[in-house]
Design a protein around this motif. Structure first.
Motif, mmCIF file in Angstrom:
data_model
loop_
_atom_site.group_PDB
_atom_site.id
_atom_site.type_symbol
_atom_site.label_atom_id
_atom_site.label_comp_id
_atom_site.label_asym_id
_atom_site.label_seq_id
_atom_site.Cartn_x
_atom_site.Cartn_y
_atom_site.Cartn_z
ATOM 1 N N ARG A 150 -62.269 -63.504 -73.598
ATOM 2 C CA ARG A 150 -63.591 -62.878 -73.711
ATOM 3 C C ARG A 150 -63.792 -61.859 -72.578
ATOM 4 N NH1 ARG A 150 -67.796 -63.155 -76.769
ATOM 5 N NH2 ARG A 150 -67.035 -64.981 -77.888
ATOM 6 N N ASP A 151 -64.221 -60.666 -72.985
ATOM 7 C CA ASP A 151 -64.519 -59.565 -72.051
ATOM 8 C C ASP A 151 -63.310 -59.112 -71.222
ATOM 9 O OD1 ASP A 151 -67.104 -59.671 -73.017
ATOM 10 O OD2 ASP A 151 -67.717 -61.150 -71.518
ATOM 11 N N ALA A 171 -60.787 -58.299 -81.392
ATOM 12 C CA ALA A 171 -61.543 -57.041 -81.366
ATOM 13 C C ALA A 171 -63.035 -57.308 -81.133
ATOM 14 C CB ALA A 171 -61.332 -56.279 -82.668
ATOM 15 N N ASN A 172 -63.496 -58.489 -81.530
ATOM 16 C CA ASN A 172 -64.905 -58.838 -81.327
ATOM 17 C C ASN A 172 -65.140 -59.758 -80.143
ATOM 18 O OD1 ASN A 172 -66.023 -57.385 -83.472
ATOM 19 N ND2 ASN A 172 -65.177 -58.891 -84.901
ATOM 20 N N VAL A 173 -64.089 -60.068 -79.419
ATOM 21 C CA VAL A 173 -64.217 -61.008 -78.292
ATOM 22 C C VAL A 173 -63.876 -60.294 -76.975
ATOM 23 C CG1 VAL A 173 -63.268 -63.135 -77.278
ATOM 24 C CG2 VAL A 173 -63.620 -63.001 -79.766
ATOM 25 N N GLN A 175 -62.905 -57.181 -74.260
ATOM 26 C CA GLN A 175 -63.536 -55.902 -73.907
ATOM 27 C C GLN A 175 -62.753 -54.744 -74.539
ATOM 28 O OE1 GLN A 175 -63.455 -53.284 -70.027
ATOM 29 N NE2 GLN A 175 -64.080 -55.345 -69.533
ATOM 30 N N LYS A 195 -57.651 -54.188 -92.491
ATOM 31 C CA LYS A 195 -58.725 -54.498 -91.531
ATOM 32 C C LYS A 195 -58.404 -53.860 -90.171
ATOM 33 C CE LYS A 195 -62.418 -56.567 -90.164
ATOM 34 N NZ LYS A 195 -63.688 -56.029 -90.498
ATOM 35 N N LEU A 199 -60.574 -51.159 -88.016
ATOM 36 C CA LEU A 199 -60.991 -51.354 -86.626
ATOM 37 C C LEU A 199 -60.458 -50.247 -85.715
ATOM 38 C CD1 LEU A 199 -60.555 -55.223 -86.552
ATOM 39 C CD2 LEU A 199 -62.715 -54.009 -86.239
ATOM 40 N N GLN A 202 -62.784 -47.445 -86.107
ATOM 41 C CA GLN A 202 -64.053 -47.701 -85.374
ATOM 42 C C GLN A 202 -63.841 -47.762 -83.857
ATOM 43 O OE1 GLN A 202 -65.342 -51.441 -86.992
ATOM 44 N NE2 GLN A 202 -65.669 -50.621 -89.039
ATOM 45 N N LYS A 204 -62.271 -49.940 -82.224
ATOM 46 C CA LYS A 204 -62.326 -51.312 -81.691
ATOM 47 C C LYS A 204 -60.926 -51.828 -81.384
ATOM 48 C CE LYS A 204 -66.682 -52.955 -83.446
ATOM 49 N NZ LYS A 204 -67.346 -53.838 -84.387
#
Ligand SMILES: Cc1cc2nc3c(=O)[nH]c(=O)nc-3n(C[C@H](O)[C@H](O)[C@H](O)COP(=O)(O)OP(=O)(O)OC[C@H]3O[C@@H](n4cnc5c(N)ncnc54)[C@H](O)[C@@H]3O)c2cc1C
Length: 354
Positions: A150-151, A171-173, A175, A195, A199, A202, A204
């Motif tokens: 995370r980050d 990608a959602n967890v 940084q 997918k 991403l 975007q 990400k």
């Protein structure tokens, strides 16, 4: 020290079903697996593929079979040591065993069931000089706890399902996620490839292909990686990161079990298939893909059968003076160690009035 009746090495389908059969005999099980999740080959190699030869299931996804097995064994409260490889075994004077993992976790059991399949899955490591100095300091070959990222700034390398799936998830967890692959084509499920593409658009996921991570740098832990881009100019790019996760697949190795004094034939453990799948060392059994005997078939249903007979043998070993009487689950029901009880509806004896 973890105490149990049967220590199962390998949490593949055979090891998982052992918990159920042992539970019916009131024997407690603990499982060790080198992988971070249960399910063996079914979870690791083909979770989304349908299996057609499990009795009673005309078709079942390998991942769903594992989920069902986990549900079936829940009442028997098995313990798990995951992400650790069984390394050493000691037989004590009283005939019990102590099994120690590569991380030093000790397990004491009356009997040991080796359900190690093709062997423990070991990650394929990239050829980067000195990478071992950063293992557990930012370099990991499998993701056990995604929250640890995370980050963080993460560089993932690889072109298969694992690399794609974890890039999507992180990608959602994280940084920042950078995915590096030596080819422009990926070998994975079509929806995962699409997918990742989405991403990337975007911003990400930062995609770098065709390229390879060729160096890892940092003082005490990973601080950056060097990426060699295989274009005509052969450029190098330095990326700052907290973690480097090469996901190049796993290769199975019988590993340390091969040195436990067991009779081995063609990379499998010889067992007595006329009785109980015991090895040449009394109290150590081998079931499922890991064993060999005349006529052996490496199929899930054969592992289930072997597990069932083996549990009867362990019961006799632990209760030499008790005679075991086979009870159908339809008749005896199931008494979970968690206090739960499942049973078929009892027949009612009732006079039908005139
Ligand atoms: C693509 C594919 C399709 C298949 N399709 C079918 C099918 O249709 N029908 C069928 O019946 N079979 C099928 N199989 C075979 C089936 O998956 C195996 O027979 C089954 O997984 C064997 O189960 P197992 O529990 O004995 O071993 P595995 O599933 O191999 O599990 C063994 C586990 O033991 C662990 N382990 C080993 N050594 C150690 C150690 N020292 N310490 C800790 N952990 C250890 C491993 O990490 C692994 O998780 C297929 C296999 C593949 C690859």
């Amino acid at each position: 020290m973890i105490e149990t009746d049967i220590l199962i090495i390998g949490a593949g389908p055979t090891g998982l079903f052992t918990v159920f059969e042992a539970g019916l005999l009131k024997l407690k099980c603990h499982l060790i697996d080198a992988l971070p999740q249960p399910g063996g080959q079914c979870s690791e190699l083909y979770p989304k593929k349908p299996i057609y030869d499990i009795p009673g299931f005309p078709e079942v996804l390998a991942g769903d079979l594992v989920d069902n097995l986990m549900e079936q064994i829940k009442p028997f409260q098995p313990g798990f040591t995951l992400g650790e490889r069984a390394e050493d075994i000691d037989k004590l004077e009283d005939g019990t065993f102590i099994v120690t993992t590569n991380k030093g976790t000790k397990h004491h059991a009356n009997a040991v069931a080796i359900a190690g399949g093709l062997g423990s899955f070991e990650p394929r490591k990239p050829q980067i000089v000195g990478i071992e100095n950063y293992e557990d300091r930012g370099v990991a070959y499998m993701i056990k706890d995604p929250e640890a990222y995370r980050d963080k700034k993460v560089v993932i390398a690889g072109g298969g399902d694992s690399a794609l799936d974890w890039s999507i998830f992180l990608a959602n967890v994280a940084q920042e996620v950078t995915l590096v692959h030596r080819r422009e084509e990926f070998r994975g499920a079509l929806d995962s490839v699409e997918k990742v593409q989405e991403l990337v658009t975007q911003n990400k996921i930062n995609l770098i292909t065709p390229a390879e991570v060729t160096d890892v740098k940092g003082t005490d832990k990973v601080e950056s990686v060097t990426i060699t881009i295989h274009d005509e100019a052969k450029r190098f790019q330095e990326i700052e990161c907290d973690a480097f996760v090469p996901l190049f697949g796993l290769s199975p190795k019988l590993g340390p079990i091969a040195n436990w004094g067991l009779e081995i034939e063609k990379n499998a453990i010889k067992v007595d298939n006329t009785l109980d799948y015991q090895t040449n060392i009394p109290g150590i059994y081998a079931i499922g893909d890991v064993n060999t005997y005349p006529g052996k078939l490496k199929l899930i249903l054969c592992g289930f059968h072997e597990a069932t007979l083996m549990c009867q043998s362990v019961y006799q070993r632990m209760n030499p003076n008790k005679k075991y009487v086979l009870k159908y689950t339809t008749v005896g029901g199931i008494d979970g160690f968690d206090g739960s009880r499942k049973e078929a509806e009892k027949a009612v004896i009732k006079k039908i009035g005139s």
